[in-house]
Design an enzyme around this catalytic site. Structure first.
Site, PDB file in Angstrom:
ATOM      1  N   ARG A  22     -15.071  -7.904   5.275  1.00  0.00           N
ATOM      2  CA  ARG A  22     -15.301  -6.646   6.207  1.00  0.00           C
ATOM      3  C   ARG A  22     -16.535  -5.777   5.723  1.00  0.00           C
ATOM      4  O   ARG A  22     -17.219  -5.318   6.488  1.00  0.00           O
ATOM      5  CB  ARG A  22     -14.101  -5.661   6.030  1.00  0.00           C
TER       6      ARG A  22
ATOM      7  N   ARG B 191       0.914  -1.163   0.031  1.00  0.00           N
ATOM      8  CA  ARG B 191       0.073   0.088   0.090  1.00  0.00           C
ATOM      9  C   ARG B 191       0.779   1.342   0.029  1.00  0.00           C
ATOM     10  O   ARG B 191       2.019   1.174   0.440  1.00  0.00           O
ATOM     11  CB  ARG B 191      -1.050  -0.013   1.097  1.00  0.00           C
TER      12      ARG B 191
ATOM     13  N   ASP C 190     -10.683  -2.433  -4.906  1.00  0.00           N
ATOM     14  CA  ASP C 190     -10.935  -0.990  -4.868  1.00  0.00           C
ATOM     15  C   ASP C 190     -10.111  -0.035  -4.845  1.00  0.00           C
ATOM     16  O   ASP C 190     -10.016   1.140  -5.508  1.00  0.00           O
ATOM     17  CB  ASP C 190     -12.168  -0.874  -3.788  1.00  0.00           C
TER      18      ASP C 190
ATOM     19  N   THR D   8      -9.202  -9.763  -5.725  1.00  0.00           N
ATOM     20  CA  THR D   8      -9.684  -9.580  -4.498  1.00  0.00           C
ATOM     21  C   THR D   8     -10.522 -10.768  -3.998  1.00  0.00           C
ATOM     22  O   THR D   8     -11.514 -11.223  -4.831  1.00  0.00           O
ATOM     23  CB  THR D   8     -10.399  -8.467  -3.941  1.00  0.00           C
TER      24      THR D   8
ATOM     25  N   ASP E 252     -16.002  -8.106  -3.928  1.00  0.00           N
ATOM     26  CA  ASP E 252     -16.892  -7.074  -3.569  1.00  0.00           C
ATOM     27  C   ASP E 252     -16.604  -5.827  -4.683  1.00  0.00           C
ATOM     28  O   ASP E 252     -16.860  -4.660  -4.559  1.00  0.00           O
ATOM     29  CB  ASP E 252     -16.398  -6.466  -2.411  1.00  0.00           C
TER      30      ASP E 252
END
Length: 328
Positions: free
Chosen positions: A176, A76, A107, A130, A134
């Protein structure tokens, strides 16, 4: 645009997912097939800022289709969230004569690519990678199928212990913000109850369901809990609440954690990654960009990255109903 694409960069960013290596392999070999140079960008956007690039050819990606994780590594990048960081990244792309990017991630990865495209009109195409599944605009993301198989296998083994000792197990899985893993793995493993963020079951109804199961003769139970479920503050609070309010169960918690991200990708994820990699490169060659490659009803489709980022995937209402019926 077609004639201007001479070199394509590929990176993986955010959380790793099984199938990312297969997607990298597909991008590299599709570039080789079309006689386009390909460079791997290590450590995602952080590596792009640092100029951590390496030329890749068809032989550079031998024997990685079956490997979990990502050999390009992932990270990240707080620096890429700033204009200064993105300017450094752009300068590195110009320095290495990279004309377009294939972004493999979720995302956050697509948000970074969208902003970068808006600022520099730099061609980007996304491949959704992922395990949470999602991302809007695709029925399946890379790694989701493998994660489901990992979770179901783990729950099958936990059930052996639950049955042997007449125990109730709360099994926490990743998810999550969405409950796709919990719902599908719960149905696939025969869980007695499934808790997902999209549906607030409530503590009273959970107790009622478990009590009903006990009265119908079940001596052990599995409850699959998505980590983002709001029934309790966390899975351990759920355990304590059930122990205090329901007699006859020896309650245990198993948090599967990051093991869901690892492992060799399933055949489904390998094939999906291969198809998406080809589509991503050929989309750039055709002069299209700022889109994500998705699969809808087993057909590859292009979906605007900004809509993928701003959208919200929905839980399968029919499967929720199936879950209720199966828990009878």
């Amino acid at each position: 645009m077609a004639n201007s694409i001479k070199k394509i960069g590929v990176l993986t960013s955010g959380g790793d997912a099984p199938g990312m290596n297969a997607a990298i392999r597909s991008v590299v070999r599709t570039c080789a097939f079309h006689q386009i140079e390909c460079v791997g960008i290590y450590r995602g956007y952080e590596g792009m800022i640092d100029g951590d690039f390496k030329a890749l050819d068809a032989r550079s990606v031998n024997h990685i289709i079956n490997k979990g994780g990502t050999f390009l590594k992932s990270a990240r990048s707080d620096r890429f969230r700033t204009k200064e960081g993105r300017k450094e990244a752009y300068d590195q792309l110009l320095k290495h004569a990279v004309d377009a990017l294939v972004l493999i991630g979720g995302d956050g990865t697509f948000t970074g690519g969208m902003v970068f495209n808006e600022e520099y009109n730099f061609p980007v195409v996304g491949i959704p990678g992922t395990i949470d599944n999602d991302i809007v605009g695709t029925n399946f993301t890379l790694g989701y199928d493998t994660a489901l198989n990992t979770v179901v296998e783990a729950i099958d083994k936990i059930r052996d212990t639950a049955s042997s000792h007449k125990r109730l197990f709360f099994v926490e899985v990743m998810g999550r913000d969405v409950g796709h893993i919990a719902l599908n793995a719960g149905v696939g493993s025969g869980a007695e109850e499934i808790l997902v963020p999209e549906e607030d079951l409530g503590l009273d109804r959970l107790l009622e369901s478990l009590e009903k199961s006990k009265h119908t003769g079940k001596s052990s139970s599995i409850v699959v809990v998505a980590e983002g479920d709001k029934t309790g503050k966390n899975v351990f609070e759920l355990r304590d609440y059930v122990e205090e309010n329901l007699e006859g169960y020896d309650v245990r918690v198993s948090v599967l954690g990051h093991m869901q991200r690892g492992g060799s990708p399933s055949c489904f994820d390998r094939v999906l990654a291969s198809r998406m990699g080809v589509k991503a490169v050929e989309t750039l060659i055709e002069g299209k960009h700022n889109v994500m490659v998705g699969t809808i009803n087993n057909k590859l489709e292009l979906y605007p990255i900004d809509k993928a980022v701003k959208g919200h995937s929905k839980i399968d209402e029919e499967l929720l109903r199936v879950s209720d019926i199966m828990s009878t």
